[in-house]
Design a protein around this motif. Structure first.
Motif, PDB file in Angstrom:
ATOM      1  N   LEU A 230      -7.989  -3.775   0.744  1.00 39.16           N
ATOM      2  CA  LEU A 230      -6.647  -3.892   0.187  1.00 39.16           C
ATOM      3  C   LEU A 230      -6.701  -4.298  -1.282  1.00 39.16           C
ATOM      4  CD1 LEU A 230      -3.597  -3.868   0.363  1.00 39.16           C
ATOM      5  CD2 LEU A 230      -3.676  -6.151   1.393  1.00 39.16           C
ATOM      6  N   PHE A 231      -7.631  -5.185  -1.629  1.00 38.81           N
ATOM      7  CA  PHE A 231      -7.766  -5.598  -3.023  1.00 38.81           C
ATOM      8  C   PHE A 231      -8.021  -4.382  -3.914  1.00 38.81           C
ATOM      9  CE2 PHE A 231     -10.398  -7.034  -6.630  1.00 38.81           C
ATOM     10  CZ  PHE A 231      -9.552  -7.984  -7.188  1.00 38.81           C
ATOM     11  N   ASP A 232      -8.911  -3.497  -3.489  1.00 37.59           N
ATOM     12  CA  ASP A 232      -9.209  -2.304  -4.282  1.00 37.59           C
ATOM     13  C   ASP A 232      -8.033  -1.337  -4.341  1.00 37.59           C
ATOM     14  OD1 ASP A 232     -11.743  -3.217  -4.833  1.00 37.59           O
ATOM     15  OD2 ASP A 232     -12.709  -2.094  -3.212  1.00 37.59           O
ATOM     16  N   ALA A 233      -7.146  -1.401  -3.343  1.00 37.43           N
ATOM     17  CA  ALA A 233      -5.997  -0.496  -3.315  1.00 37.43           C
ATOM     18  C   ALA A 233      -4.862  -0.959  -4.229  1.00 37.43           C
ATOM     19  CB  ALA A 233      -5.483  -0.362  -1.888  1.00 37.43           C
ATOM     20  N   LEU A 234      -4.902  -2.225  -4.634  1.00 40.04           N
ATOM     21  CA  LEU A 234      -3.857  -2.751  -5.514  1.00 40.04           C
ATOM     22  C   LEU A 234      -4.024  -2.206  -6.926  1.00 40.04           C
ATOM     23  CD1 LEU A 234      -3.872  -6.500  -4.388  1.00 40.04           C
ATOM     24  CD2 LEU A 234      -2.165  -4.766  -3.797  1.00 40.04           C
TER      25      LEU A 234
END
Length: 287
Positions: A230-234
């Motif tokens: 999720l961090f990379d998707a932000l």
């Protein structure tokens, strides 16, 4: 909109520190909380506004008057309260009031006596016998008794117990009910600002990071606990700062409402002013 303070490109340079091109506007009828860590430049900024310290600027207008040419008139209509009392400790409140009545044209002795009674301050007791809280209350009694239009508080409530601080916040709420008045309040006690501030100005390492309404901060800033995926998707544009923990990321985001629409099942905590400060100071930034 009328403004109590308008500042454009104010700077002050010391050997080891620079307050760098600060610009902000404080609308009348509002409270602005000035936040930042120790040494960030908050007191330097306030001292520059008061012309206690020399500074460079394109414009400083206070209550519609130019600081360069109308400083005396400006100081008739402002009140400044610091963390330490500036009265001689051998003074009594009555004697302090007599002195102030000779300084301020708009001094209201009856209002001053009413504040002394409201705050439970013995009018004939020497200040050396007052507690810290009582001395701060005296500062407010004096500040509010010459009908100022602008209150500037530099850590004025630090060291006070919660009961006294709540009394002070009630006074500030009453003060800004008049739309031609405003408050600039520097404070480390961010929970007080959560209760009263309309705007937050954040100075960090001599630079103004932002000036935003309190409602904007509450509506758009939030904290996400998430894994790497999720961090990379932000989007980097939505991340103010983050902290890498053992098995997850703790992320301060700046567009909470948009992220709730994009990630419908995501949990986003509300971010307090203290949270925002700590993330900017201790967190990492995406380069």
């Amino acid at each position: 909109m009328d403004y109590a303070i308008q500042v454009k490109n104010l700077s002050k340079t010391y050997k080891d520190f620079k307050l760098d091109n600060i610009s902000l506007d404080l609308p009348c009828g509002t409270v602005m909380g000035l936040i930042g860590e120790n040494g960030a430049g908050k007191s330097t900024f306030i001292n520059a506004l008061l012309n206690i310290t020399d500074s460079q600027y394109d414009q400083v207008t206070i209550l519609g008057r130019d600081l360069r040419t109308q400083e005396t008139l400006i100081k008739e209509d402002i009140a400044v309260i610091f963390s330490d009392s500036h009265y001689d400790l051998d003074f009594t409140p009555i004697f302090a009031g007599k002195m102030l009545s000779m300084i301020y044209k708009n001094w209201d002795q009856q209002k001053y006596l009413d504040y002394l009674e409201r705050f439970g301050l013995p009018p004939k007791k020497r200040l050396k016998k007052f507690s810290t809280g009582m001395r701060v209350k005296l500062e407010f009694a004096a500040a509010l008794s010459h009908d100022p239009k602008l209150l500037i508080l530099d850590e004025a409530t630090s060291g006070l117990d919660p009961v006294v601080r709540n009394e002070i916040l009630d006074i500030l709420r009453e003060f800004t009910e008049e739309e031609d008045r405003a408050v600039l309040m520097s404070s480390h006690i961010t929970s007080d600002l959560d209760k009263i501030a309309d705007y937050i100005a954040y100075i960090h390492e001599g630079k103004l990071l932002f000036v935003r309404t309190y409602d904007d901060l509450q509506n758009n800033y939030g904290i996400i606990n998430c894994g790497r995926q999720l961090f990379d998707a932000l989007s980097p544009d939505d991340i103010a700062a983050y902290k890498k923990e053992a098995y997850s990321y703790r992320v301060l985001v700046t567009n909470k409402q948009k992220l709730k629409r994009v990630f419908s099942d995501i949990h986003i905590e509300n971010a307090s002013i203290e949270d925002i400060m700590l993330f900017y100071i201790k967190g990492e930034k995406i380069r």
